[in-house]
Design a protein around this motif. Structure first.
Motif, PDB file in Angstrom:
ATOM      1  N   ASN A  14       0.822  -1.204   0.000  1.00  0.00           N
ATOM      2  CA  ASN A  14       0.000   0.000   0.000  1.00  0.00           C
ATOM      3  C   ASN A  14       0.858   1.257   0.000  1.00  0.00           C
ATOM      4  O   ASN A  14       1.611   1.520   0.942  1.00  0.00           O
ATOM      5  N   CYS A  15       0.734   2.028  -1.059  1.00  0.00           N
ATOM      6  CA  CYS A  15       1.236   3.396  -1.097  1.00  0.00           C
ATOM      7  C   CYS A  15       0.056   4.289  -0.723  1.00  0.00           C
ATOM      8  O   CYS A  15      -1.071   4.049  -1.170  1.00  0.00           O
ATOM      9  N   TYR A  16       0.311   5.270   0.113  1.00  0.00           N
ATOM     10  CA  TYR A  16      -0.753   6.194   0.508  1.00  0.00           C
ATOM     11  C   TYR A  16      -0.406   7.603   0.052  1.00  0.00           C
ATOM     12  O   TYR A  16       0.747   8.040   0.156  1.00  0.00           O
ATOM     13  N   CYS A  25       0.564  17.221  -1.474  1.00  0.00           N
ATOM     14  CA  CYS A  25       0.416  15.870  -0.941  1.00  0.00           C
ATOM     15  C   CYS A  25       1.725  15.330  -0.397  1.00  0.00           C
ATOM     16  O   CYS A  25       2.815  15.794  -0.736  1.00  0.00           O
ATOM     17  N   ILE A  26       1.593  14.333   0.469  1.00  0.00           N
ATOM     18  CA  ILE A  26       2.695  13.546   0.995  1.00  0.00           C
ATOM     19  C   ILE A  26       2.520  12.129   0.455  1.00  0.00           C
ATOM     20  O   ILE A  26       1.409  11.591   0.448  1.00  0.00           O
ATOM     21  N   ILE A  27       3.625  11.516   0.025  1.00  0.00           N
ATOM     22  CA  ILE A  27       3.587  10.154  -0.501  1.00  0.00           C
ATOM     23  C   ILE A  27       4.209   9.219   0.530  1.00  0.00           C
ATOM     24  O   ILE A  27       5.348   9.410   0.940  1.00  0.00           O
ATOM     25  N   PHE A  28       3.477   8.217   0.933  1.00  0.00           N
ATOM     26  CA  PHE A  28       3.980   7.208   1.854  1.00  0.00           C
ATOM     27  C   PHE A  28       4.283   5.916   1.094  1.00  0.00           C
ATOM     28  O   PHE A  28       3.430   5.391   0.378  1.00  0.00           O
ATOM     29  N   ASP A  29       5.497   5.411   1.240  1.00  0.00           N
ATOM     30  CA  ASP A  29       5.891   4.091   0.754  1.00  0.00           C
ATOM     31  C   ASP A  29       5.558   3.836  -0.724  1.00  0.00           C
ATOM     32  O   ASP A  29       4.755   2.952  -1.049  1.00  0.00           O
ATOM     33  N   PRO A  48       3.337  16.839  -4.988  1.00  0.00           N
ATOM     34  CA  PRO A  48       4.010  16.155  -3.880  1.00  0.00           C
ATOM     35  C   PRO A  48       5.046  17.045  -3.204  1.00  0.00           C
ATOM     36  O   PRO A  48       5.780  17.791  -3.862  1.00  0.00           O
ATOM     37  N   LEU A  49       5.093  16.932  -1.865  1.00  0.00           N
ATOM     38  CA  LEU A  49       6.053  17.693  -1.071  1.00  0.00           C
ATOM     39  C   LEU A  49       7.179  16.824  -0.533  1.00  0.00           C
ATOM     40  O   LEU A  49       8.281  17.330  -0.297  1.00  0.00           O
ATOM     41  N   ALA A  50       6.906  15.539  -0.315  1.00  0.00           N
ATOM     42  CA  ALA A  50       7.917  14.661   0.280  1.00  0.00           C
ATOM     43  C   ALA A  50       7.463  13.220   0.183  1.00  0.00           C
ATOM     44  O   ALA A  50       6.272  12.931  -0.011  1.00  0.00           O
ATOM     45  N   VAL A  51       8.440  12.321   0.335  1.00  0.00           N
ATOM     46  CA  VAL A  51       8.176  10.895   0.494  1.00  0.00           C
ATOM     47  C   VAL A  51       8.513  10.522   1.933  1.00  0.00           C
ATOM     48  O   VAL A  51       9.632  10.774   2.389  1.00  0.00           O
ATOM     49  N   LEU A  52       7.565   9.929   2.632  1.00  0.00           N
ATOM     50  CA  LEU A  52       7.798   9.431   3.980  1.00  0.00           C
ATOM     51  C   LEU A  52       7.782   7.909   3.929  1.00  0.00           C
ATOM     52  O   LEU A  52       6.811   7.312   3.463  1.00  0.00           O
ATOM     53  N   SER A 120       1.747  22.064   5.230  1.00  0.00           N
ATOM     54  CA  SER A 120       0.620  22.134   6.166  1.00  0.00           C
ATOM     55  C   SER A 120       0.363  20.808   6.885  1.00  0.00           C
ATOM     56  O   SER A 120      -0.592  20.694   7.647  1.00  0.00           O
ATOM     57  N   PHE A 121       1.223  19.819   6.656  1.00  0.00           N
ATOM     58  CA  PHE A 121       1.030  18.493   7.230  1.00  0.00           C
ATOM     59  C   PHE A 121       1.909  18.324   8.478  1.00  0.00           C
ATOM     60  O   PHE A 121       3.120  18.525   8.411  1.00  0.00           O
ATOM     61  N   SER A 122       1.293  17.957   9.576  1.00  0.00           N
ATOM     62  CA  SER A 122       2.029  17.728  10.821  1.00  0.00           C
ATOM     63  C   SER A 122       1.766  16.323  11.322  1.00  0.00           C
ATOM     64  O   SER A 122       0.609  15.874  11.379  1.00  0.00           O
ATOM     65  N   PHE A 123       2.842  15.642  11.724  1.00  0.00           N
ATOM     66  CA  PHE A 123       2.761  14.256  12.174  1.00  0.00           C
ATOM     67  C   PHE A 123       3.439  14.089  13.525  1.00  0.00           C
ATOM     68  O   PHE A 123       4.410  14.787  13.841  1.00  0.00           O
TER      69      PHE A 123
END
Length: 210
Positions: A14-16, A25-29, A48-52, A120-123
């Motif tokens: 799963n990529c999110y 957007c942020i891209i996960f995996d 996209p802003l980053a890959v986490l 604008s994304f905080s984790f």
């Protein structure tokens, strides 16, 4: 804020994609099928802003280079797996007959449990080792979701027979971090359907006794 699940590659990892109203957007995996993933992002007008990365197993990093080069964005990974991106023996691809996977090292190495803000994304970051030594879970409180990688699944938990895996450590990670979240939090796993913290507390057979 909105999230989309995109199963990619032969292992359907799963990529999110987590996006906001401004189409950032942020891209996960991004695990595989880089050309298709890039095309999907462009078709949806996303920036996209980053890959986490939740961890650096091959099936979670296979499309990292295509995404990074196309959008010129940084990649984040836990320091415990600093060398895994470039090493098929470490990321597991040398063990399976699916072709060796390599990517350049991550741009930012995460070392502690803290807050991470990108645009604008905080984790909130949770170091959740057990499936792999550098596994991270990213809790996005605003959206009431946690991107858990291969730590916790619907009705199951991550395998611990790969390099650096530890069953007892995995259970401690789940108990100390994920199960401490509110029961209504949605768990977005690295494989399979989404679930909730409450559902896994109630019915996950691997978590009996917690």
């Amino acid at each position: 804020m909105d999230w989309t699940q995109l199963p990619l590659g032969p292992l359907q990892t799963n990529c999110y994609i987590l996006s906001n109203d401004e189409k950032e957007c942020i891209i996960f995996d991004p695990g595989a099928e880089g050309e298709s993933l890039v095309a999907w992002l462009k078709q949806n007008g996303l920036k996209p802003l980053a890959v986490l990365l939740t961890h650096a197993h091959f099936d979670h990093i296979g499309a990292v280079e295509q995404v990074r080069q196309e959008f010129h964005i940084p990649v984040y990974l836990h320091k415990e797996e600093e060398e895994w991106m470039e090493n098929p023996a470490l990321n597991g691809s040398a063990r399976f007959e699916l072709g060796e996977v390599k990517a350049r090292a991550a741009d930012h190495l995460l070392t502690n449990e803290a807050a991470l803000t990108i645009g604008s994304f905080s984790f909130r970051l949770f170091h959740t080792p057990g499936h792999s030594p550098g596994s991270i879970s990213y809790f996005f409180e605003e959206g009431n979701v946690v991107f858990a990688g291969d730590t916790l699944f619907m009705g199951s938990i991550g395998r611990t027979d790969l390099r650096g895996g530890n069953h007892e450590q995995l259970l401690k990670s789940i108990h100390n971090h994920l199960l401490s979240l509110p029961e209504e939090v949605i768990v977005l796993p690295g494989h399979g359907p989404a679930t909730t913290i409450g559902d896994e507390m109630d019915s996950n057979p691997f978590l009996n006794g917690f």
